[in-house]
Design an enzyme around this catalytic site. Sequence first.
Site, PDB file in Angstrom:
ATOM      1  N   HIS A 102      -2.728  -0.930  -3.382  1.00 50.57           N
ATOM      2  CA  HIS A 102      -3.971  -0.207  -3.127  1.00 50.57           C
ATOM      3  C   HIS A 102      -4.043   1.042  -4.007  1.00 50.57           C
ATOM      4  O   HIS A 102      -3.430   2.058  -3.711  1.00 50.57           O
ATOM      5  CB  HIS A 102      -4.062   0.193  -1.662  1.00 50.57           C
TER       6      HIS A 102
ATOM      7  N   SER B 181       0.859  -1.181   0.000  1.00 53.47           N
ATOM      8  CA  SER B 181       0.000   0.000   0.000  1.00 53.47           C
ATOM      9  C   SER B 181       0.894   1.229   0.000  1.00 53.47           C
ATOM     10  O   SER B 181       1.707   1.388  -0.896  1.00 53.47           O
ATOM     11  CB  SER B 181      -0.962  -0.040   1.196  1.00 53.47           C
TER      12      SER B 181
ATOM     13  N   ASP C 280      -4.518  -4.642   5.801  1.00 55.48           N
ATOM     14  CA  ASP C 280      -4.971  -5.499   4.710  1.00 55.48           C
ATOM     15  C   ASP C 280      -3.849  -6.473   4.346  1.00 55.48           C
ATOM     16  O   ASP C 280      -2.681  -6.103   4.313  1.00 55.48           O
ATOM     17  CB  ASP C 280      -5.352  -4.651   3.490  1.00 55.48           C
TER      18      ASP C 280
END
Length: 342
Positions: free
Chosen positions: A39, A12, A130
């Site tokens: 992401h 990310s 995540d």
Amino acid sequence: MASSSIIVIGASAGGVGALRFLAAALPNTFPAPVLVVLHIGAHRSELPELLNSAGPLPAKHAEDGETIHPGRIYVAPPDRHMIVADGRLRLLRGPKENCARPAIDPLFRSAAEHYGTDALGVILTGNLNDGTLGLLEIKRRGGIAIAQAPDDAAYPDMPRSAAAHVALDYCPPLAEMPKLLIELVNGKDGKDPAMPISSSQPDSGQSPELTDARTFERPLTVTCPECGGALKKFEVGSIIKFGCHIGHSYTAEIMAGAQFEEMEKVMRAAVRFLNERAEFCLQMADHTRSAEHALSADWHAASRQALDRAYKLRDLVEQNWLTPESVRRVASASNGSAPLAE
């Protein structure tokens, strides 16, 4: 392991630089496919071009239904979850997970299901968590679990969460990652035993809570910030997860952030309605001023009341709110440790 292994990587914040470093260091003879989720939401992505310019392995956005080939880098395209099934890539516009699409967990879960012990999961730099649940599933099915060393990551939350909840096989700095991946796909795995997984149903006990001497009954359920559906609570290893029947899912930390964002949106909408009410009442006061002075005064009073409450609500919204992240930062500061990177 070399002939059938697959590498799945999640990143990310700070991930572009980390992924370019890996792409530059892997040789053109690398014998496994590399699948990447960064992401990016629904925004345009130039990541394949950036990876192509960094190293010898060809990189591209994944296409639905295409066959997976070794020695290539496949990148999840904007606004699509990327999963693997029977040696092919699938792109899905399914529910967001942890407020993200593409999300890391769906890819990792599918790699665990279809590749088992030949799946190798890597968590790189990023905020929140995540990828932790997906990496846990890879580990549970006998695959290899890797996370970048948190103190080496530009944004340490994701690798730190992975290290806290998954029995990692390796936790190297980024500089050592390419050599490790090359060794692993050539059969030097050093894997730990698979981990069990458990789940539990949410506690349905209700008890009242007191706020300003008024009793508020606890709600029957917590609802999904994305769709408003009822959420169920699960325990996956040491991680708390919430999911609705539509398919949106959240870890507890991301749920707290998503819930706050939705609350702020609703409160700011209320500020807007109050401002509009103040303007409407003011217009009505002007309209009735010449015909009926008393009625005009009432409209003016209603306008002032709406505007006063709009200011109060705006001030309430803009106060500092406690969140798991803010509490953790305060605790870290009081303990003399460095706060988490934003």
